[in-house]
Design an enzyme around this catalytic site. Structure first.
Site, short mmCIF file in Angstrom:
data_model
loop_
_atom_site.label_atom_id
_atom_site.label_comp_id
_atom_site.label_asym_id
_atom_site.label_seq_id
_atom_site.Cartn_x
_atom_site.Cartn_y
_atom_site.Cartn_z
N TYR A 2 0.86 -1.14 0.02
CA TYR A 2 -0.13 -0.01 -0.09
C TYR A 2 0.85 1.26 -0.07
O TYR A 2 2.11 1.31 0.11
CB TYR A 2 -0.88 -0.05 1.09
N ARG A 56 8.37 4.05 -4.56
CA ARG A 56 8.17 2.93 -3.54
C ARG A 56 7.43 1.96 -3.83
O ARG A 56 7.52 0.59 -3.32
CB ARG A 56 8.15 3.78 -2.39
N ARG A 103 -9.76 -19.60 -3.97
CA ARG A 103 -10.06 -20.22 -2.71
C ARG A 103 -8.48 -20.12 -2.10
O ARG A 103 -7.82 -19.44 -2.49
CB ARG A 103 -9.79 -21.93 -3.26
N LYS A 151 6.53 -1.85 1.84
CA LYS A 151 5.48 -1.34 2.60
C LYS A 151 4.18 -2.43 2.46
O LYS A 151 3.30 -2.03 1.56
CB LYS A 151 5.10 -0.07 1.89
N GLU A 176 12.65 3.07 13.63
CA GLU A 176 11.93 3.99 13.07
C GLU A 176 10.60 4.18 13.91
O GLU A 176 10.48 3.29 14.91
CB GLU A 176 11.20 3.88 11.62
#
Ligand code: PLP
Length: 287
Positions: free
Chosen positions: A34, A53, A98, A148, A180
């Site tokens: 995302y 990114r 499935r 990400k 971070e």
């Protein structure tokens, strides 16, 4: 202004009409990536580094994507009124029909995007930004934090831990090295030099982190990308966090201990000013 139109697999539709299969691998396995991209008055802030990114994340998971994202995201923002919005974009490996861990390389990804209203953080200048308290906690994530990915359970747990401690962010530490925040990158200032953890698989390459370093370079602010310890954090003159929707935020206490003199620091004020100028140039098209 409404933020109710979403994008799903080629269509702009009302949020309540958007449906994803229960066999979508994003739902079953968190097999998805995302981005969160801020738009101010309908104009994207840092679209290119976000898409770069995303490309990195998709390549790492070997998810192919042919959607023209700049066109889709600008259209989505326009359909939602074109104001101050963050766009959430998620790409999953798709619906296999499935539940099976292995996947077929020919699967069609699911592409979803929606908008959320955000505050214009530049509107009230540096005095409009509140300094925050943070806690430090163990980094329990996997070793591909440069992707990400939607598997955000460790981040959610530490952010909740921070909230319950009355803090706004949790900074994480692994093997004695600061990594971070749960949803941000870390900076410290010591004796006029800006320090931030170096890029690698233990942190996300934040787009805002990249902009901080670019603006520091242009302004002649000395900086280093290096390992930072908990002691470095406690002894810092200033501590900041950075993220797309918050830009740079001053940290005024760490685990209940005051940072520096407990005020927003001078280098943070300088960096906020550089961000404001960058934002102004973007909004006005002025060089
Ligand atoms: N690190 C983590 C773990 C994040 O989740 C985020 C943003 O959500 C960041 C850093 C900051 O990235 P960016 O500046 O691109 O928003």
């Amino acid at each position: 202004m409404s933020s109710d139109i979403v994008y799903l697999d080629g269509a702009f539709i009302a949020a309540q009409d958007a449906k994803v299969s229960v066999f979508d691998r994003g739902f079953l396995f968190g097999d998805s990536v995302y981005e969160v991209i801020p738009f101010y008055r309908g104009v994207a802030f840092g679209l290119e580094p976000h898409l770069k990114r995303l490309e990195h994340s998709l390549a790492a998971l070997r998810i192919p994507l042919s959607t023209d994202l700049p066109v889709v995201l600008n259209e989505l923002v326009a359909r939602n009124g074109g104001g101050n919005l963050s766009v959430y974009l998620q790409v999953t490996r798709g619906d296999a029909g499935r539940r099976t861990p292995v996947y077929d390389a020919s699967m069609q990804p699911t592409v979803f995007a929606c908008c959320n209203p955000i505050r214009d953080i530049y509107a009230d200048g540096p005095d409009g930004v509140s300094g925050i308290a943070v806690i430090v906690t163990a980094d329990l994530r996997w070793h591909r934090c440069d992707i990400k990915a939607n598997g955000l359970l460790p981040n959610i747990l530490v952010l909740q831990q921070a909230r319950e401690a009355g803090a706004a962010e949790a900074l994480m530490i692994r093997d004695g090295v600061m990594t971070e925040g749960g949803s941000s990158n870390l900076f410290i200032v010591k004796s006029g030099v800006l320090y931030t953890p170096k890029l690698g698989s233990e942190i996300l390459g934040g787009t805002t982190r990249g902009l901080v370093l670019e603006l520091a370079r242009e302004a002649g602010i000395p900086y280093q990308e290096t390992d930072l310890s908990y002691e470095n954090l406690l002894e810092a003159d200033e501590v900041w966090i950075s993220s797309s929707t918050r830009a740079v935020v001053p940290v005024l206490s760490v685990d209940g201990k005051t940072v520096g003199d407990g005020e927003k620091g001078p280098l943070w004020r300088r960096m906020f000013e550089l961000f404001s100028q960058f934002h102004h140039r973007l909004m006005t098209g002025e060089e």
